[in-house]
Each structure stands twice: as structure tokens, then as C-alpha cells.
Design an enzyme around this catalytic site. Structure first.
Site, short mmCIF file in Angstrom:
data_model
loop_
_atom_site.label_atom_id
_atom_site.label_comp_id
_atom_site.label_asym_id
_atom_site.label_seq_id
_atom_site.Cartn_x
_atom_site.Cartn_y
_atom_site.Cartn_z
NE ARG A 24 -4.19 -1.73 0.70
CZ ARG A 24 -5.03 -1.83 1.71
NH1 ARG A 24 -5.00 -0.96 2.69
NH2 ARG A 24 -5.90 -2.79 1.73
NE ARG A 28 -7.45 5.50 3.41
CZ ARG A 28 -8.28 4.70 4.04
NH1 ARG A 28 -9.52 5.08 4.25
NH2 ARG A 28 -7.87 3.52 4.47
NE ARG A 37 -10.46 7.80 -1.95
CZ ARG A 37 -11.73 7.98 -1.65
NH1 ARG A 37 -12.49 8.72 -2.40
NH2 ARG A 37 -12.25 7.40 -0.59
CG ASP A 73 -9.10 -2.96 -3.54
OD1 ASP A 73 -8.45 -2.36 -2.67
OD2 ASP A 73 -9.83 -3.94 -3.29
CE1 TYR A 150 -12.48 -7.25 2.71
CE2 TYR A 150 -10.78 -8.63 1.74
CZ TYR A 150 -11.15 -7.58 2.56
OH TYR A 150 -10.19 -6.87 3.23
O1 CP3 Z 1 0.36 1.11 -3.63
C1 CP3 Z 1 -0.49 0.29 -3.27
O2 CP3 Z 1 -0.14 -0.74 -2.67
C2 CP3 Z 1 -1.93 0.61 -3.56
C3 CP3 Z 1 -2.71 -0.42 -4.29
C4 CP3 Z 1 -3.56 -1.31 -3.39
C5 CP3 Z 1 -4.82 -0.96 -2.84
N1 CP3 Z 1 -5.39 -2.08 -2.31
C6 CP3 Z 1 -5.43 0.38 -2.89
C7 CP3 Z 1 -6.43 0.74 -1.88
C8 CP3 Z 1 -3.32 -2.64 -3.08
C9 CP3 Z 1 -2.08 -3.47 -3.36
C10 CP3 Z 1 -4.51 -3.11 -2.42
C11 CP3 Z 1 -4.69 -4.51 -2.03
C12 CP3 Z 1 -5.79 -4.85 -1.12
N2 CP3 Z 1 -7.06 -4.36 -1.07
C13 CP3 Z 1 -5.69 -5.88 -0.16
C14 CP3 Z 1 -4.49 -6.75 0.06
C15 CP3 Z 1 -3.43 -6.02 0.78
C16 CP3 Z 1 -3.69 -5.80 2.24
O3 CP3 Z 1 -3.58 -4.65 2.67
O4 CP3 Z 1 -3.98 -6.77 2.94
C17 CP3 Z 1 -6.93 -5.94 0.51
C18 CP3 Z 1 -7.25 -6.85 1.66
C19 CP3 Z 1 -7.80 -5.00 -0.09
C20 CP3 Z 1 -9.23 -4.72 0.23
C21 CP3 Z 1 -9.37 -3.32 0.67
N3 CP3 Z 1 -9.42 -2.24 -0.17
C22 CP3 Z 1 -9.45 -2.83 2.00
C23 CP3 Z 1 -9.40 -3.69 3.25
C24 CP3 Z 1 -9.56 -1.44 1.92
C25 CP3 Z 1 -9.72 -0.48 3.03
C26 CP3 Z 1 -8.31 -0.04 3.35
C27 CP3 Z 1 -8.21 0.88 4.51
O5 CP3 Z 1 -7.06 1.15 4.86
O6 CP3 Z 1 -9.23 1.33 5.05
C28 CP3 Z 1 -9.52 -1.08 0.55
C29 CP3 Z 1 -9.56 0.27 -0.01
C30 CP3 Z 1 -8.26 0.73 -0.59
N4 CP3 Z 1 -7.52 0.00 -1.49
C31 CP3 Z 1 -7.64 2.00 -0.38
C32 CP3 Z 1 -6.51 2.02 -1.21
C33 CP3 Z 1 -5.55 3.17 -1.40
C34 CP3 Z 1 -8.19 3.14 0.46
C35 CP3 Z 1 -9.31 3.73 -0.32
C36 CP3 Z 1 -9.56 5.16 -0.10
O7 CP3 Z 1 -8.87 5.99 -0.72
O8 CP3 Z 1 -10.46 5.52 0.68
#
Ligand code: CP3
Length: 342
Positions: A24, A28, A37, A73, A150
Site C-alpha cells: 500500500r 491516504r 481522492r 484493488d 470478502y
Molecule cells: O500502492 C499500493 O499498494 C496501492 C494499491 C492497493 C490498494 N489495495 C489500494 C487501496 C493494493 C495493493 C490493495 C490490495 C488490497 N485491497 C488488499 C491486500 C493487501 C492488504 O492490505 O492486505 C486488501 C485486503 C484490499 C481490500 C481493501 N481495499 C481494503 C481492506 C480497503 C480499506 C483499506 C483501509 O485502509 O481502510 C480497501 C480500499 C483501498 N484500497 C484503499 C486504497 C488506497 C483506500 C481507499 C480510499 O482511498 O479511501
């Protein structure tokens, strides 16, 4: 992988330090991301290749990391199943029509990956062009268990009770669901590779909730099914959290690099896993909220534990927390480069 130029080359041949990228690494905690965003929803950003490419490149330029990670994602490829995917601010992803029965599995819509996520593949192409081989691009997908969790829970979970009940009580439906998810995932990752991804990461983020026996019987065959179907020659990083008791099984499922979280000691854990596999890890992302002195101490500990052995990628044990100061992330990348070059 250990012998591949992508990784061991980074250390000894092309650049004299341990490669570092962060889970990640976009997101944010970065003001540039928050600015985008403020104007666009998360799904909208993912589905707009120019914007997604811009977010992918932000950390490369700002942090000096050694790889770009595709901004996308793990749940995007599931949206066409007709499950009602939404990203609510603050709570993470929601699935409005969770899968709880064999009938629910049968009702899932067919997915033609090329038609479902053309924007992801376009983002990959745009990023590769913009990078012009400065650093490699890592694509990614969710592993079948984490995707299924999920779909079944309908969102994030602590105990995964619906998922575990489904897995144990509905073995035929579980097999049908996991087989479908494996095939969609393999096609999705191969699409990213065809578009230009130079390494891929399979996220089984929540698999640490399982006993080794459940992982072996109900998950490993499907993760293996994905990895076996991937285009050859592209390094695969296989990642989970809370996996201390599962790492040997994850290695058996496949992958050139095994991701380690901070709950394990990286030195002895790598030794037990075997040096025929590379490792990625394993700083606790919460350390980035501490002082620079403390961060430096912890980075030094990890680098000393791996002792310059080729096949280590420095990474966080999980994603960057949104409260993390960007300056600390920049300092971390510099520290890894400086301390590993000695
Ligand atoms: O540079 C990067 O790594 C960004 C790309 C990325 C995102 N999601 C963007 C994202 C990657 C590699 C992921 C993978 C992802 N998504 C996973 C596996 C990695 C991990 O962290 O375990 C999982 C379980 C998800 C599902 C998911 N998507 C969750 C649990 C969330 C909420 C995250 C939070 O911190 O609240 C998301 C949303 C998400 N995916 C965000 C981002 C930047 C936040 C969205 C926002 O801007 O509000």
C-alpha cells in the site's frame, strides 16, 4: 527467483543495495493521493487509467522506492460477479449481496476478465510507458481465500465465522466458489502480465485466521491452481499476515518470494523456510509512526538478521497506515538503501 536478475541482480549486480518497496505504498497517508481522492471516489480513481497511473507513480517519484505497485484493488475483478461492491469511506469495502449458500454461488454472474477490468490493463500499459524502465512494475491480485472471505462475510471481519462455516459445512459449494475464484484470478493476473506487469503479488491477507490443516485441505490447492496457471518467467510474491504456522504450506502452494509480516523473526524464519525461496518483509508498519531513531534501529535489526543474503526484499509486514508521516516513509527508503549498501 533468488537467481533472477529482478531480485538478486538488484542487490549485487545492478544496484548495490537491498530493493525496497512498500505494501500500500500509494494511499491516504500521501497528500497527493488525498488531493485526488477529494475529487474522485475510490472506484472511480481505479477505473480511470490516467488517474490510476498517476497514483501508481506518486510514491515512485516521492519516496524513491525500487518498484512501482499498480494502483488498483483486489476486489475490482469481483464486481462483475454482481455482488454489489462498494467502498465506503472509513469502513473499507462492502459487499451488499454476500455469498452464503450453494445457490448464491450458482447465481454469480459469469466474468469475462478482459471485458470486466480493461481499465486495469490500460493502467498497466500507461504506467510502463511513463516509467520507461526506471523501476519495474508489480501487478497484484487477491488469492482465492482472501477474495472468498470478502464475498462470504460481505466486508472486513475479525473472526471469519461465516467463511469458516461455509468452508466446513458446504464443501461442494466451497470447491465451486474457490475454483471459480482461482480461474478468474489467474486470468486477471495473466492479463496484467500481458499488459506489462514485471512481477506479481498474490495477496492472501487474511489466511492467517486458518489452522494449518484447514489451509492445507481447503485453501492450498486453489492458491496452487492460480500460481500454476501464471505466465512463466514473471516472479510471483505470495503474501499473507499472521502466517507463522502456515509459511511452509504457502511455500508449497507456490511463489518465488514469500511475504513475511512482523510477527516472525525474519532471520530464523527464512532459514527454516529454506534459502531456495526469496523473502519480503518485515517491518511493522506501526514503527513508521515512531521516531526516526527508532525506525533506524528496527531497519538495522532486519538488515542484520538477513545479513546481506541475496533474495531479501525490504518491505513492511503489511500496508502503510494512513496516519503515517510521509517524511518517515521517505526516510525509511533512504535508510534501507544506505544501511544495506555498507
Ligand atoms: O500502492 C499500493 O499498494 C496501492 C494499491 C492497493 C490498494 N489495495 C489500494 C487501496 C493494493 C495493493 C490493495 C490490495 C488490497 N485491497 C488488499 C491486500 C493487501 C492488504 O492490505 O492486505 C486488501 C485486503 C484490499 C481490500 C481493501 N481495499 C481494503 C481492506 C480497503 C480499506 C483499506 C483501509 O485502509 O481502510 C480497501 C480500499 C483501498 N484500497 C484503499 C486504497 C488506497 C483506500 C481507499 C480510499 O482511498 O479511501
Amino acid at each position: 527467483m533468488v537467481g533472477s536478475p529482478f531480485l538478486s541482480g538488484c542487490r549485487r549486480e545492478t544496484t548495490p543495495f537491498t530493493p525496497v518497496w512498500l505494501m500500500r505504498q500509494a494511499g491516504r497517508y500521501m497528500p497527493e493521493y488525498r488531493a485526488l481522492r477529494a475529487r474522485h471516489g475510490f472506484l472511480e480513481l481505479c477505473k480511470t487509467p490516467e488517474a490510476a497511473a498517476e497514483v501508481t507513480l506518486q510514491p515512485v517519484d516521492r519516496l524513491g522506492v525500487d518498484a512501482a505497485i499498480l494502483f488498483a484493488d483486489i476486489l475490482l475483478v469481483l464486481e462483475p460477479l454482481g455482488i454489489g461492491l462498494e467502498f465506503t469511506s472509513g469502513d473499507g469495502p462492502r459487499i451488499h449481496r454476500p455469498v452464503r449458500s450453494h445457490d448464491d454461488v450458482t447465481r454469480l454472474a459469469p466474468v469475462v476478465v478482459d471485458e470486466a477490468v480493461p481499465f486495469v490493463f490500460e493502467t498497466v500499459r500507461l504506467v510502463r510507458k511513463a516509467l520507461a524502465d526506471r523501476v519495474p512494475l508489480i501487478g497484484f491480485a487477491g488469492a482465492p481465500f482472501t477474495l472468498a472471505s470478502y464475498l462470504i462475510e460481505g466486508g472486513p471481519s475479525r473472526e471469519f465465522l461465516h467463511t469458516k462455516r461455509f468452508m466446513r459445512e458446504e464443501p461442494a459449494a466451497w470447491d465451486a466458489l474457490m475454483t471459480r475464484l482461482s480461474d478468474i484470478t489467474a486470468e486477471y493476473v495473466n492479463g496484467q502480465i500481458a499488459a506489462g506487469a514485471q512481477a506479481v503479488q498474490l495477496f492472501d491477507s487474511w489466511v492467517g485466521t486458518l489452522s494449518p490443516a484447514d489451509y492445507r485441505d481447503s485453501v492450498l490447492p486453489y492458491s496452487r491452481r492460480v500460481i500454476e496457471r501464471l505466465a512463466p518467467g514473471v516472479p510471483v510474491i505470495h503474501f499473507g499476515t499472521g502466517t507463522a504456522g502456515l509459511l511452509h504450506l504457502m511455500k508449497a502452494a507456490g511463489g518465488d518470494v514469500i511475504g513475511l509480516d512482523w510477527r516472525v523473526e525474519i532471520g530464523p524464519t527464512w532459514q527454516r523456510l529454506g534459502y531456495d525461496v526469496a523473502v519480503q518483509g518485515n517491518l511493522d508498519p506501526a514503527i513508521l509512526l515512531a521516531s526516526l531513531g527508532e525506525i533506524r534501529r528496527r531497519v538495522t535489526e532486519i538488515l542484520e538478521a538477513v545479513a546481506g543474503r541475496p533474495g531479501h526484499i525490504f518491505n513492511l509486514g503489511h500496508g502503510v497506515h494512513k496516519e503515517t508521516p510521509v517524511d518517515h516513509v521517505i526516510a525509511l527508503v533512504d535508510m534501507v538503501h544506505e544501511l544495506s549498501a555498507r
